[in-house]
Design a protein around this motif. Sequence first.
Motif, PDB file in Angstrom:
ATOM      1  N   HIS A 262       0.535  -1.555   0.112  1.00  0.00           N
ATOM      2  CA  HIS A 262       0.418  -0.494  -0.089  1.00  0.00           C
ATOM      3  C   HIS A 262       0.507   1.466   0.383  1.00  0.00           C
ATOM      4  N   GLU A 263      -0.236   2.576  -0.549  1.00  0.00           N
ATOM      5  CA  GLU A 263       0.934   3.569  -0.750  1.00  0.00           C
ATOM      6  C   GLU A 263       0.863   4.219   0.698  1.00  0.00           C
ATOM      7  N   ALA A 264       2.336   4.512   1.329  1.00  0.00           N
ATOM      8  CA  ALA A 264       2.236   5.522   2.235  1.00  0.00           C
ATOM      9  C   ALA A 264       1.602   6.819   2.329  1.00  0.00           C
ATOM     10  N   THR A 265       0.786   6.554   3.621  1.00  0.00           N
ATOM     11  CA  THR A 265       0.166   8.480   3.592  1.00  0.00           C
ATOM     12  C   THR A 265       0.505   9.504   4.746  1.00  0.00           C
ATOM     13  N   GLY A 266       0.077  10.406   5.187  1.00  0.00           N
ATOM     14  CA  GLY A 266       0.344  10.973   5.718  1.00  0.00           C
ATOM     15  C   GLY A 266       1.351  10.663   6.762  1.00  0.00           C
ATOM     16  N   ARG A 267       1.716  10.515   7.995  1.00  0.00           N
ATOM     17  CA  ARG A 267       2.552  11.280   8.936  1.00  0.00           C
ATOM     18  C   ARG A 267       4.023  10.044   8.406  1.00  0.00           C
ATOM     19  N   ALA A 268       3.171   9.185   8.045  1.00  0.00           N
ATOM     20  CA  ALA A 268       3.907   7.969   7.899  1.00  0.00           C
ATOM     21  C   ALA A 268       4.784   8.935   6.393  1.00  0.00           C
ATOM     22  N   ARG A 269       4.048   9.250   5.638  1.00  0.00           N
ATOM     23  CA  ARG A 269       4.829   9.207   3.984  1.00  0.00           C
ATOM     24  C   ARG A 269       5.880  10.231   4.618  1.00  0.00           C
ATOM     25  N   GLU A 270       5.277  11.169   5.303  1.00  0.00           N
ATOM     26  CA  GLU A 270       5.383  13.300   5.370  1.00  0.00           C
ATOM     27  C   GLU A 270       7.249  12.443   6.656  1.00  0.00           C
ATOM     28  N   ARG A 271       7.736  11.205   7.070  1.00  0.00           N
ATOM     29  CA  ARG A 271       7.980  10.938   7.841  1.00  0.00           C
ATOM     30  C   ARG A 271       9.243  10.627   6.799  1.00  0.00           C
ATOM     31  N   VAL A 272       9.295   9.910   5.890  1.00  0.00           N
ATOM     32  CA  VAL A 272      10.304   9.659   4.456  1.00  0.00           C
ATOM     33  C   VAL A 272      10.248  10.622   3.949  1.00  0.00           C
ATOM     34  N   VAL A 273       9.375  11.235   3.741  1.00  0.00           N
ATOM     35  CA  VAL A 273      10.100  12.751   2.424  1.00  0.00           C
ATOM     36  C   VAL A 273      11.356  13.534   3.410  1.00  0.00           C
ATOM     37  N   THR A 274      10.345  14.222   4.706  1.00  0.00           N
ATOM     38  CA  THR A 274      11.553  14.465   4.785  1.00  0.00           C
ATOM     39  C   THR A 274      12.775  14.587   5.270  1.00  0.00           C
ATOM     40  N   HIS A 275      13.082  12.439   5.757  1.00  0.00           N
ATOM     41  CA  HIS A 275      14.867  11.761   5.805  1.00  0.00           C
ATOM     42  C   HIS A 275      14.985  12.228   3.526  1.00  0.00           C
ATOM     43  N   LEU A 276      14.533  11.568   3.295  1.00  0.00           N
ATOM     44  CA  LEU A 276      14.976  11.488   2.034  1.00  0.00           C
ATOM     45  C   LEU A 276      15.329  13.110   1.278  1.00  0.00           C
ATOM     46  N   ASP A 277      14.544  14.043   2.037  1.00  0.00           N
ATOM     47  CA  ASP A 277      15.005  15.488   1.802  1.00  0.00           C
ATOM     48  C   ASP A 277      16.014  16.027   1.792  1.00  0.00           C
ATOM     49  N   ARG A 278      16.057  15.224   3.490  1.00  0.00           N
ATOM     50  CA  ARG A 278      17.297  15.683   4.029  1.00  0.00           C
ATOM     51  C   ARG A 278      18.843  15.042   3.231  1.00  0.00           C
ATOM     52  N   LEU A 279      18.598  13.474   2.751  1.00  0.00           N
ATOM     53  CA  LEU A 279      19.756  13.337   2.205  1.00  0.00           C
ATOM     54  C   LEU A 279      19.967  13.423   0.521  1.00  0.00           C
ATOM     55  N   ARG A 280      18.858  14.380   0.355  1.00  0.00           N
ATOM     56  CA  ARG A 280      18.986  14.611  -1.238  1.00  0.00           C
ATOM     57  C   ARG A 280      19.779  16.267  -1.041  1.00  0.00           C
ATOM     58  N   GLY A 281      19.396  16.972   0.107  1.00  0.00           N
ATOM     59  CA  GLY A 281      20.162  18.264   0.336  1.00  0.00           C
ATOM     60  C   GLY A 281      22.070  17.349   0.344  1.00  0.00           C
ATOM     61  N   LEU A 282      22.046  16.583   1.494  1.00  0.00           N
ATOM     62  CA  LEU A 282      23.380  16.509   1.089  1.00  0.00           C
ATOM     63  C   LEU A 282      24.351  16.140  -0.023  1.00  0.00           C
ATOM     64  N   ALA A 283      23.926  15.301  -0.972  1.00  0.00           N
ATOM     65  CA  ALA A 283      23.763  14.798  -2.275  1.00  0.00           C
ATOM     66  C   ALA A 283      23.768  16.585  -3.313  1.00  0.00           C
ATOM     67  N   GLY A 284      22.970  17.402  -3.109  1.00  0.00           N
ATOM     68  CA  GLY A 284      22.961  18.680  -3.398  1.00  0.00           C
ATOM     69  C   GLY A 284      21.671  18.284  -5.190  1.00  0.00           C
ATOM     70  N   VAL A 285      20.550  17.275  -4.740  1.00  0.00           N
ATOM     71  CA  VAL A 285      20.245  17.373  -5.843  1.00  0.00           C
ATOM     72  C   VAL A 285      18.347  17.392  -5.080  1.00  0.00           C
TER      73      VAL A 285
END
Length: 326
Positions: free
Chosen positions: A65-88
């Motif tokens: 199933h597709e993650a929604t709400g808080r579960a999705r938000e936590r993953v996206v926030t973490h991906l954003d942190r890692l994308r930020g480190l890679a500059g993408v």
Amino acid sequence: MATAIAPANIAFIKYWGMRDEASILPYNGSISMNLDTCLTTTTVIFDPLLKDDTITLTLYGQHPHEATGRARERVVTHLDRLRGLAGVTTRANVTSVNTFPSDAGIASSAAAFAALTLAATAALGLNCDERELSRLARRSGSGSASRSIPTGFVEWYNGDDISSFAESIAPPDHWNLADIVAVVDTEAKKIGSAENHLLVTSSPYFDTRMAGIEQRLADTRTAIARRDLTLLGTTMEADAVSMHVVCMTQTPPSFYWNAGTMAVIHAVRSWRDEGLESYFTIDAGPNVHVICADTQRAEVQRRLEALPEVQFTLANGAGQGARLSI
Ligand code: PMV
């Protein structure tokens, strides 16, 4: 693209209380054992054609199933942190599969965020060493994910943003211990650890917990180094009770234990009096982890399953840390 596998872990000395919400820094160090059969496998594909991140979860025994709400938000926030480190800013397709029931009292977020951290950093070509991976997993929101990166028996140090990482204090084959989870309740917990980590100082017993924590950490290190089950078990039980005393006396209080939890605690203590050496520990839920020598695993599991309050059990030995899968 990369795929990583990471284990859940059980804490002998608990992380309970966050002193810095921005960097996810704990009030105290903690020590745990990775579990060898409770695993999460996560694949991350960064795709320039994607307009948004898609996160698909396959929990044990359930359809994807597709993650929604808080579960999705936590993953996206973490991906954003890692994308930020890679500059993408490239969006990702994340698929995650669990080998264990998510309602069995095993912290699934530790395995999930450790696997996500390793897979995403590898896919981004970030080349992080183990300490950096552990720090990044810590910042995911589930601090205990930092302990699912190194192998075997693991300590997560209290410190600042740089010095608060986890490292292995013994490999998995150092000690044949078993953790048998006695599941007494499969209802989702009403109050997650995230909220409670911020309430600890409202308990009048928090200072008492802190006053004993360095000694319990030292005793746990000694117990692991010497494979001393009596020292590990007595220290681990004292620490779990101290964590729950803090929960029950904070404002507002949380009561994770139910009648089934108490039945297992009493049973484990009475078996010990008969010479069957096993010890309990309990995370942020009612289910009880029972730790014993691997040679006693079958007997402890048989006795736990015979208790009317126990719905089923899950057994694990000490396991490896997070790794990339080829
Ligand atoms: O890492 P979190 O925020 O999911 O909190 C973990 C809390 C406990 O599982 C109760 C203790 C621990 O150290 O694993």
